[in-house]
Design a protein around this motif. Structure first.
Motif, PDB file in Angstrom:
ATOM      1  N   SER A   3       0.749  -1.378   0.057  1.00  0.00           N
ATOM      2  CA  SER A   3      -0.011   0.083   0.013  1.00  0.00           C
ATOM      3  C   SER A   3       0.894   1.201  -0.059  1.00  0.00           C
ATOM      4  O   SER A   3       0.694   2.088  -0.799  1.00  0.00           O
ATOM      5  N   ARG A   4       2.013   1.259   0.705  1.00  0.00           N
ATOM      6  CA  ARG A   4       2.697   2.257   0.978  1.00  0.00           C
ATOM      7  C   ARG A   4       3.341   2.790  -0.573  1.00  0.00           C
ATOM      8  O   ARG A   4       3.133   3.865  -0.946  1.00  0.00           O
ATOM      9  N   TYR A   6       1.906   2.050  -3.415  1.00  0.00           N
ATOM     10  CA  TYR A   6       0.974   2.314  -4.347  1.00  0.00           C
ATOM     11  C   TYR A   6       0.641   3.642  -3.932  1.00  0.00           C
ATOM     12  O   TYR A   6       0.313   4.370  -4.926  1.00  0.00           O
ATOM     13  N   ILE A   7       0.405   3.999  -2.739  1.00  0.00           N
ATOM     14  CA  ILE A   7      -0.179   5.362  -2.551  1.00  0.00           C
ATOM     15  C   ILE A   7       1.048   6.262  -3.065  1.00  0.00           C
ATOM     16  O   ILE A   7       0.526   7.450  -3.616  1.00  0.00           O
ATOM     17  N   LEU A   8       2.007   6.388  -2.590  1.00  0.00           N
ATOM     18  CA  LEU A   8       3.328   7.320  -2.893  1.00  0.00           C
ATOM     19  C   LEU A   8       3.294   7.465  -4.370  1.00  0.00           C
ATOM     20  O   LEU A   8       3.369   8.217  -4.944  1.00  0.00           O
ATOM     21  N   LYS A  10       0.777   6.679  -6.866  1.00  0.00           N
ATOM     22  CA  LYS A  10      -0.386   7.281  -7.037  1.00  0.00           C
ATOM     23  C   LYS A  10      -0.300   8.698  -6.968  1.00  0.00           C
ATOM     24  O   LYS A  10      -0.617   9.670  -8.038  1.00  0.00           O
ATOM     25  N   ILE A  11       0.130   9.179  -5.912  1.00  0.00           N
ATOM     26  CA  ILE A  11       0.160  10.748  -5.446  1.00  0.00           C
ATOM     27  C   ILE A  11       1.185  11.372  -6.511  1.00  0.00           C
ATOM     28  O   ILE A  11       0.951  12.595  -7.167  1.00  0.00           O
ATOM     29  N   ALA A  12       2.370  10.621  -6.602  1.00  0.00           N
ATOM     30  CA  ALA A  12       3.604  11.314  -7.582  1.00  0.00           C
ATOM     31  C   ALA A  12       2.969  11.403  -9.040  1.00  0.00           C
ATOM     32  O   ALA A  12       3.141  12.435  -9.709  1.00  0.00           O
ATOM     33  N   LYS A  14      -0.343  11.804  -9.605  1.00  0.00           N
ATOM     34  CA  LYS A  14      -1.416  13.029  -9.653  1.00  0.00           C
ATOM     35  C   LYS A  14      -0.948  14.229  -9.677  1.00  0.00           C
ATOM     36  O   LYS A  14      -1.549  15.352  -9.823  1.00  0.00           O
ATOM     37  N   ASN A  15       0.283  14.645  -8.849  1.00  0.00           N
ATOM     38  CA  ASN A  15       0.497  15.832  -8.535  1.00  0.00           C
ATOM     39  C   ASN A  15       1.564  16.239  -9.402  1.00  0.00           C
ATOM     40  O   ASN A  15       2.134  17.419  -9.293  1.00  0.00           O
ATOM     41  N   LEU A  18       1.285  19.717 -10.893  1.00  0.00           N
ATOM     42  CA  LEU A  18       0.865  20.946  -9.666  1.00  0.00           C
ATOM     43  C   LEU A  18       2.090  21.744  -9.302  1.00  0.00           C
ATOM     44  O   LEU A  18       2.989  20.904  -8.899  1.00  0.00           O
ATOM     45  N   GLN A  19       2.235  22.735  -9.381  1.00  0.00           N
ATOM     46  CA  GLN A  19       3.153  23.714  -9.063  1.00  0.00           C
ATOM     47  C   GLN A  19       3.007  24.696  -8.180  1.00  0.00           C
ATOM     48  O   GLN A  19       2.204  25.655  -8.523  1.00  0.00           O
ATOM     49  N   PHE A  20       3.324  24.544  -6.748  1.00  0.00           N
ATOM     50  CA  PHE A  20       3.007  25.679  -5.931  1.00  0.00           C
ATOM     51  C   PHE A  20       4.215  25.765  -4.972  1.00  0.00           C
ATOM     52  O   PHE A  20       4.747  24.840  -4.361  1.00  0.00           O
TER      53      PHE A  20
ATOM     54  N   HIS B  55       1.079  23.922  -1.447  1.00  0.00           N
ATOM     55  CA  HIS B  55       2.414  23.663  -1.777  1.00  0.00           C
ATOM     56  C   HIS B  55       2.233  22.008  -1.332  1.00  0.00           C
ATOM     57  O   HIS B  55       3.055  21.190  -1.988  1.00  0.00           O
ATOM     58  N   ALA B  58       1.085  19.636  -3.595  1.00  0.00           N
ATOM     59  CA  ALA B  58       1.821  19.570  -4.870  1.00  0.00           C
ATOM     60  C   ALA B  58       3.090  18.567  -4.644  1.00  0.00           C
ATOM     61  O   ALA B  58       3.525  18.199  -5.671  1.00  0.00           O
ATOM     62  N   ASP B  61       3.939  13.452  -1.772  1.00  0.00           N
ATOM     63  CA  ASP B  61       4.917  12.255  -1.754  1.00  0.00           C
ATOM     64  C   ASP B  61       6.140  12.511  -1.062  1.00  0.00           C
ATOM     65  O   ASP B  61       6.599  11.683  -0.215  1.00  0.00           O
ATOM     66  N   TRP B  80       0.437   2.283   6.535  1.00  0.00           N
ATOM     67  CA  TRP B  80      -0.222   3.017   5.246  1.00  0.00           C
ATOM     68  C   TRP B  80      -1.353   2.057   5.095  1.00  0.00           C
ATOM     69  O   TRP B  80      -1.185   0.912   4.774  1.00  0.00           O
ATOM     70  N   LEU B  82      -4.357   1.779   2.375  1.00  0.00           N
ATOM     71  CA  LEU B  82      -4.985   2.448   1.038  1.00  0.00           C
ATOM     72  C   LEU B  82      -6.411   2.792   0.990  1.00  0.00           C
ATOM     73  O   LEU B  82      -6.806   3.736   0.344  1.00  0.00           O
ATOM     74  N   GLU B  86      -8.803  -1.563   4.830  1.00  0.00           N
ATOM     75  CA  GLU B  86      -7.325  -1.666   5.141  1.00  0.00           C
ATOM     76  C   GLU B  86      -7.118  -0.813   6.472  1.00  0.00           C
ATOM     77  O   GLU B  86      -6.377  -1.354   7.728  1.00  0.00           O
ATOM     78  N   ASP B 284      -5.248   6.708   2.825  1.00  0.00           N
ATOM     79  CA  ASP B 284      -5.283   7.312   1.286  1.00  0.00           C
ATOM     80  C   ASP B 284      -6.929   7.627   1.420  1.00  0.00           C
ATOM     81  O   ASP B 284      -7.540   8.526   1.128  1.00  0.00           O
ATOM     82  N   SER B 288      -5.521  10.585  -2.939  1.00  0.00           N
ATOM     83  CA  SER B 288      -4.780  10.419  -3.778  1.00  0.00           C
ATOM     84  C   SER B 288      -5.332  10.542  -5.395  1.00  0.00           C
ATOM     85  O   SER B 288      -4.808  11.540  -6.094  1.00  0.00           O
ATOM     86  N   ILE B 291      -6.143  14.250  -5.840  1.00  0.00           N
ATOM     87  CA  ILE B 291      -5.294  15.255  -6.104  1.00  0.00           C
ATOM     88  C   ILE B 291      -5.199  15.402  -7.796  1.00  0.00           C
ATOM     89  O   ILE B 291      -4.871  16.639  -8.105  1.00  0.00           O
ATOM     90  N   GLY B 292      -5.388  14.357  -8.325  1.00  0.00           N
ATOM     91  CA  GLY B 292      -5.409  14.580  -9.883  1.00  0.00           C
ATOM     92  C   GLY B 292      -6.738  15.218 -10.720  1.00  0.00           C
ATOM     93  O   GLY B 292      -6.655  15.437 -11.790  1.00  0.00           O
TER      94      GLY B 292
END
Lengths: 195, 454
Positions: A3-4, A6-8, A10-12, A14-15, A18-20, B55, B58, B61, B80, B82, B86, B284, B288, B291-292
């Motif tokens: 899961s760890r 997968y989550i990371l 997915k976030i990478a 999706k973002n 994004l630029q802030f 920020h 963005a 991760d 973690w 999901l 879980e 999560d 996540s 975010i998209g």
């Protein structure tokens, strides 16, 4: 993939677009002219009490003259000039503090805008004492009062601090028809002696 | 499937109750205003908080890995999850390993979102919600109707009756001080019997691997300082980069939520206390994905203060139980449909789009705009009632042609002048349920304008 991962991932994904930037900010400035007076006013607003002691030699006597001290059966103290009848470091089990009436703590920092004091409990044995006691007394130096939270955090070193609390006044709740009740589940009263 | 209008009609069937609820919530909104005016730099703080959160989203991760590394270096055990299931399983496994039979919990909307309580209870663990408002709704076997003020929908007499039944308080004593004192005694017993304490997380700090819990009653700290097991559960969006950021957020949170300058306790945890295990579960559960979503990712800035809920004219007059999602009001309306557009399809329409929510949001989420985006999404994905979709299509067609518009409005004017109002009302039900058909002016604005020009 766990899961760890997968989550990371997915976030990478999706973002990516994004630029802030992290904002530059500085809220150190405060319009408070008299932090001590402001601290006392803020504390009163949250149901606490402040007592200014001009002569630090009279501090212990002043504390011992309060009703909460006189009526307390079990007292624990982390203020060097007062010894309680309960020794925190000897209490093996936090449960043994369940009848603690009064907790006296010397604190290193006060915040004028909200009447909060900071307690570093990193090395404190039985931090439960702060919450299970019926009444709290804090001892605070005048010079240790800052104006706002940014000034407060500027003074705290979180590479050393591993556990700590801002406590502002006594415990409270308004969960029953929005009626404010002072003394909910933690301390019923909070008195800050300022010297 | 809950529809807001149907549920709300139950609430509004008692107008006196509606006024009482409305006034109670507006009172909290006014307290928020007073608190915000005490800080000269309030708007600057909001802007900064918003920027910090965006920020963080963005770079979430990166900050999550930083948080995990720092937390673990201090001896915090990081998990973690999901999804909701879980999360529940992880919490259960931690409790099982330590043979926990009694768990005390402080407020955590995340655990409500995941349905933790029933999951644990069916597996033989007693769960006590220790926040006074949450304990009240737990005893009533209800969900909280507000994320900060769980029992705001109840009058003190109802709490009195509840406590008489479960806590043995005096008959017909509904004094809040008396009832709170009774709860204090009752809950202290529970804290002393508890094998483990579970809390939510208001802010997790990447820089230190620590987290902060903000409360007023003292229950969270009684719950996590007595047992030798503390589990903290958080949505991944609760992260902030630096400790100093707390100086911004702690000045916004309580003020926005209840009008207090700060909560009684702001508890900072970086490592387990001696002899205690400290776990944190990062959840999560769809965040996540959000975010998209171009229109919706800003909602992840939410710090769960409830200011939007307090100000919302619809929430104030319909109550939290009218909403199909566990979080009610404006923020619930924009978060809920991610969980199931079909299940929560009525929420976005239970809004006047007045924008008050966005005005009070401490992190400047464009809530009312997101509600509007959801309307568009829902209408595109879910078949609408035929009358609604047909009338929208017809109106759109009419508005695109000046000639047809002219004819149409002339006809409508004629029809309204000859048809009995009872029939007209029937045709435009449910719009007409609580409204009178307006009087039609003799001349339309266009006609008057043309005449003036001559």
């Amino acid at each position: 993939m766990n899961s760890r991962e997968y989550i990371l991932a997915k976030i990478a994904e999706k973002n990516k677009s994004l630029q802030f930037d992290y904002p530059e900010y500085n809220f150190e400035y405060s319009s408070i002219v008299d932090p001590i007076q402001s601290f006392c006013a803020s504390l009163e607003l949250v149901g606490g009490k402040s007592i200014l002691v001009e002569n630090s030699k009279r501090l212990s006597i002043s504390i011992k003259n309060t009703d909460v001290f006189k009526n307390a059966k079990e007292i624990a103290s982390l203020y060097k000039n007062i010894t309680g009848n309960i020794e925190l470091s000897l209490s093996e089990n936090p449960h043994s503090l369940k009848n603690l009436d009064l907790m006296i703590v010397e604190v290193e920092l006060g915040v004028a805008e909200n009447g909060a004091v900071w307690i570093d409990t990193t090395d404190m044995k039985n931090r439960i004492c702060l919450f299970i006691c019926q009444h709290l007394i804090f001892v605070l130096k005048k010079e240790s009062i800052v104006s706002n939270m940014q000034q407060a955090y500027n003074k705290l070193n979180f590479s050393k601090i591993k556990n700590g609390y801002f406590i502002s006044g006594p415990s409270k709740t308004a969960d029953i028809e929005q009626s404010l009740v002072i003394g909910a589940q933690g301390a019923r009263s909070c008195t800050v002696f300022i010297y | 499937m809950k529809t807001h209008s149907v549920e709300a009609s139950k609430f509004t069937s008692n107008p006196e109750r509606v006024h009482w609820h409305d006034k109670a919530l507006w009172f909290v909104r006014e307290k928020r205003d007073k608190a915000s005016r005490r800080i000269d730099e309030w708007e600057e703080l909001r802007k900064t908080a918003s920027q910090i959160k965006l920020h963080t989203i963005a770079n979430l991760d990166k900050y999550l890995t930083e948080f995990e590394a720092n937390a673990q270096a201090n001896g915090i055990i990081v998990h973690w999850a999901l999804d909701a299931n879980e999360h529940n399983q992880i919490v259960y496994d931690i409790l099982q390993k330590k043979n926990v039979k009694k768990l005390v919990k402080s407020k955590s909307m995340l655990t409500e979102e995941c349905g933790l309580n029933p999951f644990l209870e069916t597996r033989g663990i007693e769960v006590i919600d220790t926040d006074l408002g949450e304990r009240i709704v737990q005893l009533r076997k209800e969900h909280p109707s507000h994320i900060v003020l769980p029992a705001i929908h109840l009058k003190k007499e109802e709490v009195g009756q509840l406590f008489e039944k479960y806590l043995g308080t005096e008959k017909e004593n509904s004094d809040p001080t008396y009832l709170t004192e009774a709860a204090r005694g009752h809950l202290r017993e529970k804290f002393l019997e508890a094998d483990a304490g579970l809390t939510g997380v208001n802010f997790a700090i990447a820089e230190t691997g620590g987290f902060v819990v903000c409360t007023n009653e003292g229950n969270a700290d009684l719950g996590n300082s007595l047992p030798d097991l503390h589990i903290a559960c958080m949505g991944i969006e609760k992260l902030i980069p630096k400790v100093n950021d707390l100086s911004v957020f702690l000045r916004l949170l309580a003020a926005s939520a209840t009008g207090q300058v700060i909560t009684t306790y702001s508890s900072h945890f970086m490592k387990p206390k001696i002899g205690q295990e400290l776990h944190i579960v990062l959840v999560d559960n769809g965040r996540s994905n959000i975010i998209g979503e171009e229109e919706f990712y800003r909602a992840l800035s939410c710090i769960r203060c409830g200011a939007c809920i307090n100000t919302c004219p619809v929430y104030r007059r319909s109550g939290g139980h009218s909403y199909s999602y566990i979080i009610p009001g404006p923020i619930g309306t924009v978060l809920g449909p991610h969980r199931g557009m079909n299940e929560h399809n009525s929420l976005a329409f239970a809004s006047t789009l007045c924008g008050s929510c966005s005005d009070v949001c401490p992190v400047k989420i464009n809530i009312h705009e997101q509600i509007f985006y959801w309307r568009q999404r829902i209408v595109q994905s879910i078949p609408q009632p035929i009358l609604k979709s047909l009338s929208m299509k017809l109106t759109s067609y009419l508005f695109q042609s000046p000639t047809l518009y002219k004819i149409g409005t002339k006809f409508a004017k004629f029809a309204l002048s000859v048809l009995p109002s009872s029939l007209v009302k029937k045709l435009v039900k449910p719009w007409s349920q609580h409204r009178e058909i307006p009087k039609i002016a003799n001349k339309s604005f266009k006609e008057m304008y043309e005449e003036e020009k001559k």
